[in-house]
Design a protein around this motif. Structure first.
Motif, PDB file in Angstrom:
ATOM      1  N   LEU A 118      -3.786  10.551  -1.046  1.00 44.96           N
ATOM      2  CA  LEU A 118      -2.843   9.418  -1.073  1.00 44.96           C
ATOM      3  C   LEU A 118      -2.041   9.342   0.221  1.00 44.96           C
TER       4      LEU A 118
ATOM      5  N   ALA B 148       1.137   4.041  -3.046  1.00 42.81           N
ATOM      6  CA  ALA B 148       0.843   5.450  -2.784  1.00 42.81           C
ATOM      7  C   ALA B 148       2.018   6.336  -3.183  1.00 42.81           C
TER       8      ALA B 148
ATOM      9  N   GLU C 265      -3.733   7.194   2.796  1.00 40.34           N
ATOM     10  CA  GLU C 265      -3.991   5.773   2.532  1.00 40.34           C
ATOM     11  C   GLU C 265      -3.847   4.978   3.827  1.00 40.34           C
ATOM     12  N   ASN C 266      -4.676   3.962   3.986  1.00 41.59           N
ATOM     13  CA  ASN C 266      -4.609   3.188   5.232  1.00 41.59           C
ATOM     14  C   ASN C 266      -4.755   1.700   4.965  1.00 41.59           C
TER      15      ASN C 266
ATOM     16  N   THR D 231       0.830  -1.205   0.000  1.00 41.63           N
ATOM     17  CA  THR D 231       0.000   0.000   0.000  1.00 41.63           C
ATOM     18  C   THR D 231       0.861   1.250   0.000  1.00 41.63           C
TER      19      THR D 231
END
Length: 298
Positions: A125, A79, A128-129, A75
């Motif tokens: 962005l 990002a 993001e998690n 992730t």
């Protein structure tokens, strides 16, 4: 020494019981598929089995940690890659605004609007998690790493010092950091990526010089690339640990099978030999114990 009929019968019965117990043990092993069913069968094997199962439990937990680390870093890497592309677009627009002397007010407004939209996208962005935890937020209880105004919400000083890294144990004696905090990736307050991009939008509309903004933007791009390279190196380390963990779990499964599982062909042969021996013992005992008191009186 006088041997009575009763002594002969008891001795024969004890021998038959031993044979029957051994036969029952072999049948139990074939039924369960395990050589060891209780500690008394083999204390050494039971101890070894318990140690292997302990190692298996640890390997399974390490596999979960590795999976979590891979998800987190994938992730983060996605990002950062997207942000690098968008920041380069911001740079192209900034260069266009700086070099186009015929740019009209409407043109400057359009460029500023696109730059502002890119800033909002960059903030999205940055938030993001994974499972509700922001990947750039460090140790935080919230679901976002940045406010709309570009303020970092993580725990620790905003310049990145005093930040507690997020780590995962990927083997018995190895831990790896899985996060990159916002200040590390985007810069400290005042010179962070979102402040620089916002300032560019303002300067373009005002017609001010953006040469200094370009320098700050290049520094922000370098920070993003460094963060992406760092995450990539850690991801490669975790991927290698995943392969090692998989190989170890297979090895432990094989070790446990060697300790606990029966050798099927060997056990079947032993069972057949034991059955033959037991039947022979029954026949011999019947011949020995057969005479009764009437037989002796004849």
């Amino acid at each position: 020494m006088r041997i009575t009929q009763r002594a002969v019968a008891q001795t024969a019965l004890q021998g038959l019981n031993r044979n029957l117990a051994e036969l029952g043990k072999l049948q139990e092993q074939l039924t369960s598929g395990k050589v060891v069913s209780k500690p008394s069968d083999s204390p050494t094997a039971v101890n070894r089995s318990m140690q292997i199962r302990k190692d298996q439990a640890a390997a399974v937990q390490h596999a979960r940690n590795i999976s979590d680390a891979q998800s987190w870093m994938e992730t983060t890497d996605t990002a950062l890659t997207s942000m690098v592309a968008q920041v380069r677009r911001v740079r192209d627009l900034t260069v266009q605004a700086a070099n186009d002397g015929t740019l009209t007010e409407a043109g400057r407004t359009a460029i500023a609007a696109e730059v502002s939209a890119l800033r909002d996208s960059l903030l999205g962005l940055a938030n993001e998690n994974v499972d509700g935890r922001p990947v750039f937020g460090g140790i935080t209880s919230g679901t976002k790493a940045y406010r709309a105004d570009g303020t970092w919400l993580g725990v620790g000083s905003a310049d990145g010092t005093g930040v507690v890294p997020i780590t995962r144990r990927i083997s018995h004696d190895e831990r790896v950091r899985i996060d990159v905090t916002g200040p590390e990736a985007f810069g400290p307050p005042g010179s962070d990526l979102f402040t620089v991009v916002g300032r560019i939008a303002t300067d373009v509309v005002a017609g001010s010089s953006v040469q200094g903004d370009l320098t700050d933007l290049d520094a922000a791009i370098d920070r993003l690339l460094t963060a992406a390279a760092t995450v990539g190196a850690r991801a490669a380390r975790v991927d290698n640990a995943a392969q090692v963990n998989s190989d170890r779990r297979l090895s432990l499964d094989k070790q446990l099978a060697n300790v606990e599982d029966v050798d099927l062909p060997k056990t079947i042969m032993q069972l057949q030999f034991q059955q033959t021996g037991y039947q022979a013992a029954l026949q011999a005992t019947a011949q020995v114990v057969q005479p009764s008191l009437v037989d002796f009186l004849r």
